[in-house]
Design an enzyme around this catalytic site. Structure first.
Site, short mmCIF file in Angstrom:
data_model
loop_
_atom_site.label_atom_id
_atom_site.label_comp_id
_atom_site.label_asym_id
_atom_site.label_seq_id
_atom_site.Cartn_x
_atom_site.Cartn_y
_atom_site.Cartn_z
N ASP A 97 6.33 -3.45 -1.93
CA ASP A 97 6.41 -2.23 -2.73
C ASP A 97 5.16 -1.38 -2.56
O ASP A 97 5.12 -0.25 -3.08
CB ASP A 97 6.65 -2.55 -4.20
CG ASP A 97 5.62 -3.51 -4.78
OD1 ASP A 97 5.60 -4.67 -4.34
OD2 ASP A 97 4.82 -3.10 -5.64
N ASP A 120 -1.46 2.95 -2.91
CA ASP A 120 -1.74 2.00 -4.01
C ASP A 120 -3.06 1.27 -3.82
O ASP A 120 -3.11 0.13 -3.35
CB ASP A 120 -0.58 1.04 -4.20
CG ASP A 120 0.61 1.72 -4.86
OD1 ASP A 120 0.39 2.67 -5.64
OD2 ASP A 120 1.76 1.32 -4.61
N GLY A 160 9.97 -0.62 -9.68
CA GLY A 160 10.07 0.79 -10.03
C GLY A 160 8.76 1.35 -10.56
O GLY A 160 7.79 0.63 -10.79
N ARG A 204 4.45 3.19 -14.39
CA ARG A 204 3.46 4.06 -15.03
C ARG A 204 3.20 5.31 -14.21
O ARG A 204 2.14 5.91 -14.32
CB ARG A 204 2.15 3.30 -15.26
CG ARG A 204 1.54 2.73 -13.98
CD ARG A 204 0.26 2.00 -14.28
NE ARG A 204 -0.33 1.48 -13.07
CZ ARG A 204 -1.62 1.54 -12.80
NH1 ARG A 204 -2.45 2.09 -13.66
NH2 ARG A 204 -2.10 1.02 -11.68
N GLY A 219 2.52 1.97 -19.64
CA GLY A 219 2.65 3.09 -18.71
C GLY A 219 1.39 3.89 -18.53
O GLY A 219 1.41 4.96 -17.89
#
Length: 491
Positions: A250, A260, A88, A91, A124
């Site tokens: 992910d 990412d 999930g 951050r 985060g």
């Protein structure tokens, strides 16, 4: 000046299992250090309003604008081959979606905006270096023509984050076609939540693959679409020498975008075994392994979709396998087509793949710079017998032997040399975000608070194919490194 963003939040309207409503955590002293005015205009936003104090407050998460419905998305994932059932957004917080000037729905997300229910005891937050790296590299990828998430803004927070040492904090505003990943499907498949999987398929098809919306076998149609998108994407990575570095499920976008930018890097000297990530100790995500890993990730997606493809498990496996079998030919076609373009070839011959591989093998053996070799091939294609490409090889005669074959191949092409060189200039960038340049820009910003090198580099990278790019000081290969280049995960 009033700041407003016309949010329309379709993902937030999905059931609660998909996300957790989570406001950003305010920071002490936000300061806008980068704003992508061109992207803001694409999104239908006012760059002048975004550039002021109200923009800094919004991009830091200090002010939640009207219409925003902040959420942290749920997903799972295979990380270096090991399945983690709950990851999930630890951050990142999705502020909402906008429909841009072209009618395309796009996410606006804050990265580094504070803890969420998925933070797993993390803070985060994000450090300034990784935020600026993602800004530079994602925008460079966009300029290179590779599908990618984008960077809208970066702010410093006036707060420190604690990693191996104390570092200045920052927040990145990221824009994406969506943030839905293979891991999103894995999250619900692991829980055998077929209702949520069905809703997710319907959402993704409507948003990203609308041409499949009328097919009764939407799950299979979705798989076929994602397979085609990933094949094309990874081929484009290879064409520009990009190493993602952490191709976990992910980090595999269902929308077919590069997402990412953690331990990513670009090849200098060509090396198919290149690994830059400090955490990839066994070369799982090496440059040449990227197509195989993409197929592996897609297989994990197929496993999630099996119950929706058919009630008959054997039939579902057969249909999913057939869809997955489409990856290799789709990738190979895109890969070869791209290299034909890089070599200036308009026609197709049976030996073209071998011609490409022969060059790559000689580049690897000769430690030739990947980007500069292909850029300088334009001179060879135009008939320059003393082309500077040969000087990039430890043994220039190895290039000469290949160049003779190349000229023979060009002699069978229908167009003139000048037109060919122009096409090659548009297929072979002169500028990439060279690793040593990125590191120098980040060091100046992080250590000295000097953003001038960052600003100059991002401006240069915005036009990697232009006629002035060859003369740019950013086009040069790096000095000989004393140690292999290593990158580190931004978390």
């Amino acid at each position: 000046m009033t700041l407003s963003i016309p949010f329309d939040n379709s993902y937030a309207r999905l059931p609660d299992a998909f996300h957790r409503r989570t406001p950003p955590t305010p920071v002490a002293a936000p300061r806008l250090v980068a704003l992508n005015r061109g992207l803001a205009d694409e999104l239908g936003l006012d760059p002048e309003a975004l550039s002021g104090e109200a923009g800094a407050q919004a991009f830091a998460g200090n002010a939640v604008l009207p219409g925003s419905d902040p959420i942290a998305a749920a997903y799972a994932g295979h990380q270096f081959g090991q399945f983690v059932p709950q990851l999930g957004d630890g951050r990142a917080i999705l502020l909402g979606e906008v429909v841009d000037r072209a009618g395309v729905r796009r996410d606006i997300q804050l990265k580094g905006s504070g803890p969420t229910p998925f933070s797993r005891n993390g803070d985060g937050r994000a450090a300034l270096g990784p935020v600026l790296r993602e800004y530079l590299v994602s925008e460079a990828m966009a300029a290179l023509g590779v599908p990618t998430t984008r960077a809208l803004a970066a702010v410093t927070t006036g707060e420190a984050v604690h990693r191996e040492r104390k570092l200045p904090g920052a927040v990145l505003t990221r824009v994406a076609a969506s943030h839905i990943r293979v891991g999103t499907f894995q999250f619900f498949a692991a829980r055998r939540n077929l209702e949520a999987l069905t809703a997710l398929v319907d959402h993704v098809v409507a948003r990203h693959y609308p041409e499949s919306a009328t097919r009764p076998d939407r799950a299979l149609a979705l798989l076929e679409g994602v397979v085609a998108q990933q094949a094309a994407l990874v081929a484009q990575w290879m064409h520009v020498g990009f190493v993602h570095g952490v191709m976990n499920t992910d980090n595999c976008s269902i929308a077919g975008e590069t997402i990412d930018y953690g331990p990513c890097a670009f090849l200098d000297a060509y090396d198919p075994k290149a690994v830059f990530s400090s955490i990839d100790r066994h070369g799982r995500y090496a440059f040449a392994n990227q197509p195989a890993i993409a197929h592996w990730n897609l297989t994990r997606l197929a496993e999630c979709l099996l119950p929706l493809i058919s009630d008959d498990e054997d039939r579902a496996i057969a249909q999913a396998s057939e869809a997955l079998d489409g990856f290799a030919p789709a990738f190979e076609a895109a890969y070869l087509a791209g290299y034909r373009g890089k070599l200036g070839l308009r026609t197709e011959e049976a030996d073209d793949a071998e011609l490409v591989q022969d060059l790559l093998d000689r580049m690897a053996e000769g430690l030739a710079d990947y980007t500069l070799t292909f850029r300088r091939l334009g001179a060879v294609a135009e008939g320059d017998p003393a082309a500077a490409a040969r000087d990039l090889f430890v043994d220039p005669t190895a290039f000469d032997a290949w160049a003779e074959r190349y000229r023979d191949r060009l002699a069978r092409e229908p167009d003139d040399a000048g037109a060919r060189r122009g096409r090659m200039a548009r297929a072979n960038p002169a500028l990439i975000p060279r690793n040593h340049l990125v590191e120098a820009a980040l060091a100046a910003a992080v250590e000295d608070g000097d953003f001038a090198p960052f600003d100059a580099l991002r401006a240069a990278l915005s036009d990697p194919y232009g006629p002035e790019a060859d003369a740019s000081p950013y086009a040069d290969a790096p000095p000989v490194a004393e140690a292999p280049y290593r990158t580190f995960c931004g978390t």
